[in-house]
Design a protein around this motif. Structure first.
Motif, PDB file in Angstrom:
ATOM      1  N   ALA A 212       0.835  -1.202   0.000  1.00 16.81           N
ATOM      2  CA  ALA A 212       0.000   0.000   0.000  1.00 16.81           C
ATOM      3  C   ALA A 212       0.870   1.252   0.000  1.00 16.81           C
ATOM      4  O   ALA A 212       0.593   2.219  -0.728  1.00 16.81           O
ATOM      5  CB  ALA A 212      -0.932  -0.005   1.216  1.00 16.81           C
ATOM      6  N   ARG A 213       1.930   1.239   0.817  1.00 12.73           N
ATOM      7  CA  ARG A 213       2.832   2.402   0.868  1.00 12.73           C
ATOM      8  C   ARG A 213       3.481   2.633  -0.498  1.00 12.73           C
ATOM      9  O   ARG A 213       3.578   3.770  -0.969  1.00 12.73           O
ATOM     10  CB  ARG A 213       3.936   2.202   1.914  1.00 12.73           C
ATOM     11  N   VAL A 214       3.969   1.532  -1.075  1.00 14.13           N
ATOM     12  CA  VAL A 214       4.630   1.641  -2.378  1.00 14.13           C
ATOM     13  C   VAL A 214       3.618   2.082  -3.443  1.00 14.13           C
ATOM     14  O   VAL A 214       3.932   2.888  -4.324  1.00 14.13           O
ATOM     15  CB  VAL A 214       5.282   0.295  -2.758  1.00 14.13           C
ATOM     16  N   GLY A 215       2.392   1.580  -3.344  1.00 20.27           N
ATOM     17  CA  GLY A 215       1.340   1.896  -4.301  1.00 20.27           C
ATOM     18  C   GLY A 215       0.988   3.377  -4.355  1.00 20.27           C
ATOM     19  O   GLY A 215       0.467   3.861  -5.371  1.00 20.27           O
ATOM     20  N   GLU A 216       1.258   4.084  -3.277  1.00 19.14           N
ATOM     21  CA  GLU A 216       0.981   5.529  -3.256  1.00 19.14           C
ATOM     22  C   GLU A 216       1.920   6.320  -4.160  1.00 19.14           C
ATOM     23  O   GLU A 216       1.764   7.524  -4.306  1.00 19.14           O
ATOM     24  CB  GLU A 216       1.077   6.061  -1.815  1.00 19.14           C
ATOM     25  N   GLY A 217       2.913   5.645  -4.724  1.00 21.13           N
ATOM     26  CA  GLY A 217       3.878   6.320  -5.605  1.00 21.13           C
ATOM     27  C   GLY A 217       5.006   6.924  -4.809  1.00 21.13           C
ATOM     28  O   GLY A 217       5.077   6.773  -3.586  1.00 21.13           O
ATOM     29  N   ASN A 218       5.932   7.599  -5.487  1.00 20.70           N
ATOM     30  CA  ASN A 218       7.035   8.329  -4.848  1.00 20.70           C
ATOM     31  C   ASN A 218       8.119   7.447  -4.212  1.00 20.70           C
ATOM     32  O   ASN A 218       9.129   7.960  -3.762  1.00 20.70           O
ATOM     33  CB  ASN A 218       6.531   9.310  -3.786  1.00 20.70           C
ATOM     34  N   VAL A 219       7.890   6.136  -4.120  1.00 17.33           N
ATOM     35  CA  VAL A 219       8.940   5.272  -3.582  1.00 17.33           C
ATOM     36  C   VAL A 219       9.858   4.835  -4.721  1.00 17.33           C
ATOM     37  O   VAL A 219       9.388   4.317  -5.737  1.00 17.33           O
ATOM     38  CB  VAL A 219       8.341   4.029  -2.871  1.00 17.33           C
ATOM     39  N   LYS A 220      11.166   5.087  -4.545  1.00 14.82           N
ATOM     40  CA  LYS A 220      12.123   4.729  -5.583  1.00 14.82           C
ATOM     41  C   LYS A 220      12.825   3.408  -5.293  1.00 14.82           C
ATOM     42  O   LYS A 220      13.131   2.636  -6.175  1.00 14.82           O
ATOM     43  CB  LYS A 220      13.181   5.829  -5.718  1.00 14.82           C
ATOM     44  N   GLU A 221      13.135   3.213  -3.988  1.00 14.11           N
ATOM     45  CA  GLU A 221      13.909   2.029  -3.629  1.00 14.11           C
ATOM     46  C   GLU A 221      13.365   1.393  -2.356  1.00 14.11           C
ATOM     47  O   GLU A 221      12.981   2.095  -1.414  1.00 14.11           O
ATOM     48  CB  GLU A 221      15.383   2.411  -3.404  1.00 14.11           C
ATOM     49  N   VAL A 222      13.337   0.067  -2.372  1.00 16.75           N
ATOM     50  CA  VAL A 222      13.001  -0.676  -1.159  1.00 16.75           C
ATOM     51  C   VAL A 222      14.208  -1.539  -0.807  1.00 16.75           C
ATOM     52  O   VAL A 222      14.658  -2.347  -1.621  1.00 16.75           O
ATOM     53  CB  VAL A 222      11.736  -1.546  -1.347  1.00 16.75           C
ATOM     54  N   ILE A 223      14.742  -1.332   0.394  1.00 14.74           N
ATOM     55  CA  ILE A 223      15.908  -2.100   0.850  1.00 14.74           C
ATOM     56  C   ILE A 223      15.424  -3.233   1.737  1.00 14.74           C
ATOM     57  O   ILE A 223      14.822  -2.994   2.787  1.00 14.74           O
ATOM     58  CB  ILE A 223      16.877  -1.201   1.653  1.00 14.74           C
ATOM     59  N   MET A 224      15.677  -4.464   1.338  1.00 15.14           N
ATOM     60  CA  MET A 224      15.262  -5.608   2.157  1.00 15.14           C
ATOM     61  C   MET A 224      16.352  -5.889   3.196  1.00 15.14           C
ATOM     62  O   MET A 224      17.427  -6.364   2.864  1.00 15.14           O
ATOM     63  CB  MET A 224      15.037  -6.835   1.275  1.00 15.14           C
TER      64      MET A 224
END
Lengths: 197, 197
Positions: A128-140
């Motif tokens: 949901a957070r990523v779906g809002e847009g504006n996220v470029k990178e997710v660090i696992m």
């Protein structure tokens, strides 16, 4: 016959519930409490109760907070999200003063052997957070063990079709150990050398 | 910037006051508390406060008690008094289920280097108990270190003129240990105090 009088026995029993504390250690703790002043003991008791009363989960990232949204979510760059298993992992990473983005606490990892599926941890919330847009990178930044790796791979597969760069802490972290106990130099290096997956 | 939010930092600080607990261990304890139920935390806090409210010193022997006179003083043979440094020594001896007499807790030992004289510990109180008559034997069970030995000798000198048998726990090689690894002071003492068989 019970060797300890009841109030002391009770306190020893409570201390024994803490991780890694046996009867002998609990007894030492209890004796220290007896020798404290009334003010010190009251402050200790208030701190215990206070932590339960005042600590809740950030509605954005799931980390511990006193307000609705935590201090990190309020002030930092939301374009990079670092995904961890537990709140204590946030502490381990924050100690590095390396990361300028925000976190997402999964509150667990996928573990089919123990019946924990993606629905039991905060994966939906991350999407949901990523779906809002504006996220470029997710660090696992889940632990480098079987469950942590599987969780990282699972989430990466979900995010990549969305055009998100998904990275993983580099394998400088010794396999089988836990993030919380990794020395800061290793952890820092792993952070800098994170790789796209 | 403080890494922990205030209520958690406070609780970590309180746990750090316990003997042998560093920041890392205190943090582990605090996280366990956060994951406890409200009832569990309230019981823990109540046990802390309860121990300060309910535990006092027996007016006869100085051991911990909930009533004016402790359970041991109320029920056991007052003809034999075992003298110890601290309440926790009573626990160590009671675990043996060997001793049928009563105790006298000195609440310290004579230690001139740290400014602790016989007047600073419960020596007068012991003499008063013996002075009431009916006491046949006083067992000196202070620790076998310099201060413990000096305290035992000092008290023995006061009691012997009153016709009291004063004994001391035997010192020697611990059961199950090996001669080779016994420290020289202990071995030397065991040699001097050898007994005919």
């Amino acid at each position: 016959m019970e060797i300890f009088i009841e109030p002391i026995g009770k306190l020893i029993n409570e201390f024994s519930k803490l991780p890694g504390v046996g009867k002998k250690t609990a007894q030492r703790y209890a004796y220290r409490v007896i020798s404290m002043t009334d003010e010190e003991v009251n402050a200790f008791a208030a701190a215990l109760v206070g932590v339960k009363k005042r600590v809740r989960f950030c509605k954005v990232c799931g980390n511990f907070t006193e307000s609705e949204v935590c201090g990190i979510c309020k002030t930092r760059d939301p374009a990079v999200i670092c995904v961890v298993k537990e709140p204590k992992d946030v502490i381990a990473l924050e100690k590095l003063h390396e990361f300028k983005g925000v976190y997402h606490v999964l509150h667990g990892v996928i573990d089919p052997m123990n019946g924990i599926s993606p629905n039991d941890i905060k994966v939906k919330e991350l999407l949901a957070r990523v779906g809002e847009g504006n996220v470029k990178e997710v660090i696992m930044a889940t632990n480098p063990d079987v469950e942590g790796e599987a969780t990282a791979m699972y989430i990466a597969k979900l995010l990549k079709p969305l055009g998100i760069t998904v990275t993983r802490l580099s394998r400088g972290i010794p396999i089988g150990s836990e993030l919380e106990y990794t020395d800061e130099v290793t952890l820092s290096r792993a952070f800098i050398e994170r790789k796209e997956i």
